[in-house]
Design an enzyme around this catalytic site. Structure first.
Site, PDB file in Angstrom:
ATOM      1  N   LYS A   1      32.845  42.594  44.626  1.00 11.16           N
ATOM      2  CA  LYS A   1      32.135  42.469  43.087  1.00 11.16           C
ATOM      3  C   LYS A   1      31.391  41.215  43.176  1.00 11.16           C
ATOM      4  CE  LYS A   1      36.802  40.470  43.251  1.00 11.16           C
ATOM      5  NZ  LYS A   1      36.773  39.206  42.380  1.00 11.16           N
TER       6      LYS A   1
ATOM      7  N   CYS B   1      41.037  36.542  39.168  1.00 13.17           N
ATOM      8  CA  CYS B   1      40.549  38.067  39.711  1.00 13.17           C
ATOM      9  C   CYS B   1      41.421  39.082  39.870  1.00 13.17           C
ATOM     10  CB  CYS B   1      39.684  37.186  40.772  1.00 13.17           C
ATOM     11  SG  CYS B   1      38.087  36.689  40.922  1.00 13.17           S
TER      12      CYS B   1
ATOM     13  N   ASP C   1      40.473  38.882  47.134  1.00  7.61           N
ATOM     14  CA  ASP C   1      39.358  37.427  47.496  1.00  7.61           C
ATOM     15  C   ASP C   1      40.029  36.787  48.111  1.00  7.61           C
ATOM     16  OD1 ASP C   1      37.685  39.251  45.123  1.00  7.61           O
ATOM     17  OD2 ASP C   1      37.459  37.402  44.418  1.00  7.61           O
TER      18      ASP C   1
HETATM   19  C1  C5J Z   1      38.459  34.619  42.017  1.00  3.41           C
HETATM   20  C2  C5J Z   1      37.694  33.047  40.719  1.00  3.41           C
HETATM   21  N1  C5J Z   1      38.823  35.111  42.947  1.00  3.41           N
HETATM   22  N2  C5J Z   1      38.380  31.589  40.685  1.00  3.41           N
HETATM   23  N3  C5J Z   1      38.011  33.893  41.409  1.00  3.41           N
HETATM   24  O1  C5J Z   1      39.869  34.743  41.364  1.00  3.41           O
HETATM   25  O2  C5J Z   1      36.599  32.054  40.447  1.00  3.41           O
END
Ligand code: C5J
Length: 222
Positions: free
Chosen positions: A130, A163, A25
């Protein structure tokens, strides 16, 4: 003898033909000033500071001819994969799917959902979109890993305690050896990053291993 990467809580033995890097991400909406993450009041510089280190890891895996996987947290434009529980718990002013500073927030195809240019996937690299925090939930990641004989995963990306940790726990439960690159992951909350890594390596590596990027690149080159 099998090569190892020096790590906590003990050396990580690896087999090159089973190893892959998974970058979680590293998207503009989380990382860049003016994106969704900053609009929630977060200090995005915490996340932006790891971009060069993640780039180093990517270069090392590409140079070694080892697979790289990228993930993006995002939803279909019709939001059919966005549960109300997730949408309604965001910041009241700007929620997933709303028009944000970089297009619709965390919607596939919008500028903010793209990976930051410095870490853009190369042609042929696997990109997993995702809808959840974990990379295995409602994706084809498991079949991709099985199909390519991958059994060991090096984790980088953001955010450590959301994540990254969720994906690492999912992978651990599915039988993968998981190692997190400690300086190639970040949180908006530094204490959460520290705690997440401590949780991962506690109790003899209950979720996996942790080590700085230099140990990983050194072992790949060694
Ligand atoms: C991720 C989030 N990628 N913190 N998303 O950690 O909402």
């Amino acid at each position: 003898m099998m090569p190892v990467i020096q790590a906590d809580p003990f050396d990580f033995p690896f087999q090159r033909e089973m190893l892959a890097l998974i970058v979680i991400d590293m998207q503009r909406d989380f990382i860049e000033p003016g994106g969704f993450g900053e609009s929630l009041g977060n200090d995005v510089s915490q996340l932006g500071s790891i971009v060069p280190t993640v780039a180093t890891l990517l270069s090392a895996f590409r140079a070694a001819g080892l697979p790289v996987i990228h993930t993006r947290e995002c939803h279909k434009p019709d939001l059919s994969d966005l549960p109300d529980a997730k949408r309604d718990r965001g910041a009241p002013t700007l929620r997933i799917g709303d028009e944000g500073p970089m297009g619709r927030v965390l919607v596939a195809g919008e500028p903010g959902a793209e990976i930051v240019p410095a870490l853009a996937p190369y042609p042929g690299e696997k990109v997993v979109d995702k809808p959840g925090k974990g990379a295995f939930y409602a994706t084809d990641l498991m079949s991709h890993l099985q199909g390519n004989g991958i059994k060991q995963l090096i984790f980088a990306g953001v955010t450590t305690e959301v994540c990254v940790q969720t994906s690492m726990r999912e992978a651990n439960d599915r039988g993968f050896d998981c190692l997190i690159a400690t300086d190639a992951t970040a949180s908006y909350f530094p204490d959460f990053k520290t705690a997440a890594i401590e949780m991962i390596v506690a109790q003899g590596g209950i979720v996996g291993w942790a080590t700085p990027t230099a140990e990983i690149t050194g072992a790949l080159n060694g």
